[in-house]
Design an enzyme around this catalytic site. Structure first.
Site, PDB file in Angstrom:
ATOM      1  N   LYS A  40      14.695 -23.509 -21.462  1.00  0.00           N
ATOM      2  CA  LYS A  40      14.133 -22.269 -20.902  1.00  0.00           C
ATOM      3  C   LYS A  40      12.652 -22.157 -21.258  1.00  0.00           C
ATOM      4  O   LYS A  40      12.156 -22.928 -22.103  1.00  0.00           O
ATOM      5  CB  LYS A  40      14.904 -21.080 -21.455  1.00  0.00           C
ATOM      6  CG  LYS A  40      14.796 -20.952 -22.958  1.00  0.00           C
ATOM      7  CD  LYS A  40      15.899 -20.089 -23.527  1.00  0.00           C
ATOM      8  CE  LYS A  40      15.739 -19.975 -25.030  1.00  0.00           C
ATOM      9  NZ  LYS A  40      16.905 -19.376 -25.665  1.00  0.00           N
ATOM     10  N   TYR A  56     -17.588 -12.725 -33.806  1.00  0.00           N
ATOM     11  CA  TYR A  56     -17.309 -11.318 -33.493  1.00  0.00           C
ATOM     12  C   TYR A  56     -16.842 -10.548 -34.712  1.00  0.00           C
ATOM     13  O   TYR A  56     -16.037 -11.049 -35.508  1.00  0.00           O
ATOM     14  CB  TYR A  56     -16.209 -11.211 -32.434  1.00  0.00           C
ATOM     15  CG  TYR A  56     -16.649 -11.566 -31.040  1.00  0.00           C
ATOM     16  CD1 TYR A  56     -17.750 -10.943 -30.447  1.00  0.00           C
ATOM     17  CD2 TYR A  56     -15.946 -12.509 -30.306  1.00  0.00           C
ATOM     18  CE1 TYR A  56     -18.129 -11.268 -29.161  1.00  0.00           C
ATOM     19  CE2 TYR A  56     -16.309 -12.835 -29.015  1.00  0.00           C
ATOM     20  CZ  TYR A  56     -17.414 -12.217 -28.441  1.00  0.00           C
ATOM     21  OH  TYR A  56     -17.784 -12.536 -27.168  1.00  0.00           O
TER      22      TYR A  56
HETATM   23  C1  LIG Z   1      17.276 -20.060 -26.727  1.00  0.00           C
HETATM   24  C2  LIG Z   1      18.710 -20.199 -26.995  1.00  0.00           C
HETATM   25  C3  LIG Z   1      19.201 -21.295 -27.709  1.00  0.00           C
HETATM   26  C4  LIG Z   1      18.302 -22.286 -28.414  1.00  0.00           C
HETATM   27  O1  LIG Z   1      17.895 -21.727 -29.650  1.00  0.00           O
HETATM   28  P1  LIG Z   1      16.929 -22.475 -30.691  1.00  0.00           P
HETATM   29  O2  LIG Z   1      16.826 -21.521 -31.811  1.00  0.00           O
HETATM   30  O3  LIG Z   1      15.631 -22.679 -29.988  1.00  0.00           O
HETATM   31  O4  LIG Z   1      17.563 -23.753 -31.060  1.00  0.00           O
HETATM   32  C5  LIG Z   1      20.569 -21.437 -27.794  1.00  0.00           C
HETATM   33  N1  LIG Z   1      21.408 -20.536 -27.248  1.00  0.00           N
HETATM   34  C6  LIG Z   1      20.980 -19.452 -26.578  1.00  0.00           C
HETATM   35  C7  LIG Z   1      21.952 -18.486 -26.018  1.00  0.00           C
HETATM   36  C8  LIG Z   1      19.612 -19.237 -26.448  1.00  0.00           C
HETATM   37  O5  LIG Z   1      19.176 -18.140 -25.807  1.00  0.00           O
END
Ligand SMILES: *Cc1c(COP(=O)(O)O)cnc(C)c1O
Length: 360
Positions: free
Chosen positions: A35, A255
């Site tokens: 994702k 800045y």
């Molecule tokens: C994003 C996600 C993962 C992966 O988690 P990590 O901590 O990046 O390993 C696994 N399961 C779900 C439901 C997620 O939303």
């Protein structure tokens, strides 16, 4: 040499992390979370290599991510789980792209079941075991098993839940979630089971079930939000020095005049800033790796420029590259210095950077 920041993606390091997670997962399938555009690294790129490493299932969050991943995988027939599930109006597109929705609520179950009428379509079921984000409450799962006609047109292939504190092995919620999940998943004995993210894989065999869903540790972040010697850096972000200059004692830099030199200080001005993925909160603890040492950032990120202390460093000249994150400045350390996590640093990495792919 390059005039903008340079993001090098090391696909062999990605493959190595995949192998480490697979070995740690005790025989569970590794279903990578890709994702957020593969945590900023490029979902098509990382999924393509992970497929070559044997991954056959992937997780995305948004429908748009699922559609793009299906297109990029072409005729590689992966299972793509859609974590958002059946959002309003999405069912036809989900089916057309052969995505597997993760059903998160009774209304989503109703939407998928009624869409599937006359056929049987695959889905996963998310049971919330303590995160109170997405998923059926365990008592709703019990209600569901008393009304299985609600799943008449659904082939439930997988039951998942998600751990809230997997990066903290001693947190009491882990064991509570494990026991709630074990109990709730038993209501659906024909479905495979999946609980562990990156951190969960290292909580021990009880947490591994049939499938694990690592994200961050594939991409170089440790499973406990700390550097982990087993996990390799996948993303290396560097930026070139534009100028080296001397700041006299008593004068300030950048800045807000947020840094004042207490000694005569040699400074490199780096062609990097927000659009290269360096957050404002990198000040005052940020540092860059250069010529064998970590060099402190001086003053604030100035939109497109950053000042770095190069006192006692002769190698700093225009065009030389400093490492912002990478094997010598691990993403977990850079994140900690900026008061954030590897997740946020990676997903915001370097929209302006020139991207180079190494390996595979
Ligand atoms: C994003 C996600 C993962 C992966 O988690 P990590 O901590 O990046 O390993 C696994 N399961 C779900 C439901 C997620 O939303």
């Amino acid at each position: 040499m390059t005039e903008t920041s340079l993001l090098t993606l090391d696909l062999d390091a990605l493959a190595s992390n995949h192998a480490v997670l697979k070995a740690a997962a005790g025989g569970a399938e590794i279903a990578p979370a890709v994702k957020a555009d593969g945590y900023g690294l490029g979902a098509a790129l990382v999924a393509g290599r992970l497929w070559d490493e044997g991954a056959r299932s992937f997780y995305v969050a948004r429908l748009s991510e699922g559609l793009a991943l299906r297109a990029s995988l072409g005729d590689r027939d992966a299972t793509i789980y859609l974590l958002d599930g059946v959002t309003p109006g999405a069912a036809p597109a989900i089916e057309a792209a052969r995505l597997t929705p993760v059903l998160n609520s009774l209304p989503q179950i109703e939407a998928w079941n009624s869409h599937a009428r006359g056929r049987v379509l695959d889905a996963a079921l998310h049971i919330d075991t303590g995160m109170n984000r997405l998923g059926l409450r365990p008592e709703e799962a019990v209600v569901l098993t008393g009304a299985m006609d609600r799943l008449k047109h659904v082939n439930l292939t997988l039951v998942i839940s998600h751990l809230a504190c997997a990066s903290e092995p001693d947190h009491a919620l882990n064991a509570r979630q494990l026991s709630r999940f074990t109990e709730a998943a038993a209501l659906f004995p024909n479905a495979r089971r999946s609980l562990a993210n990156s951190g969960g894989i290292f909580l021990g065999g009880d947490y591994q079930f049939d499938q694990a869903r690592p994200g961050i540790s594939l991409y170089g972040g440790g499973p406990r939000d700390l550097p982990d010697a087993r996990i390799k850096a996948v993303a290396t972000l560097e930026a070139p020095i534009l100028q080296a200059r001397v700041v006299p004692r008593g004068e300030s830099i950048g800045y807000g005049a947020a840094f004042t030199a207490t000694e005569t200080t040699r400074v490199a001005i780096l062609a990097a800033g927000y659009a290269d993925g360096v957050p404002r909160a990198a000040h005052p603890r940020g540092a860059m790796w250069f010529d064998g040492a970590l060099r402190p950032m001086l003053g604030r990120v100035s939109m497109d420029l950053i000042a770095v202390d190069i006192t006692d460093c002769d190698a700093a000249r225009p065009g030389a590259m400093m490492q912002i994150i990478g094997p010598d400045r691990l993403v977990d350390d850079a994140a900690a210095a900026a008061g954030t996590t590897a997740y946020e640093l990676l997903t915001r990495i370097a929209p302006r950077a020139r991207r180079v792919v190494k390996g595979g």
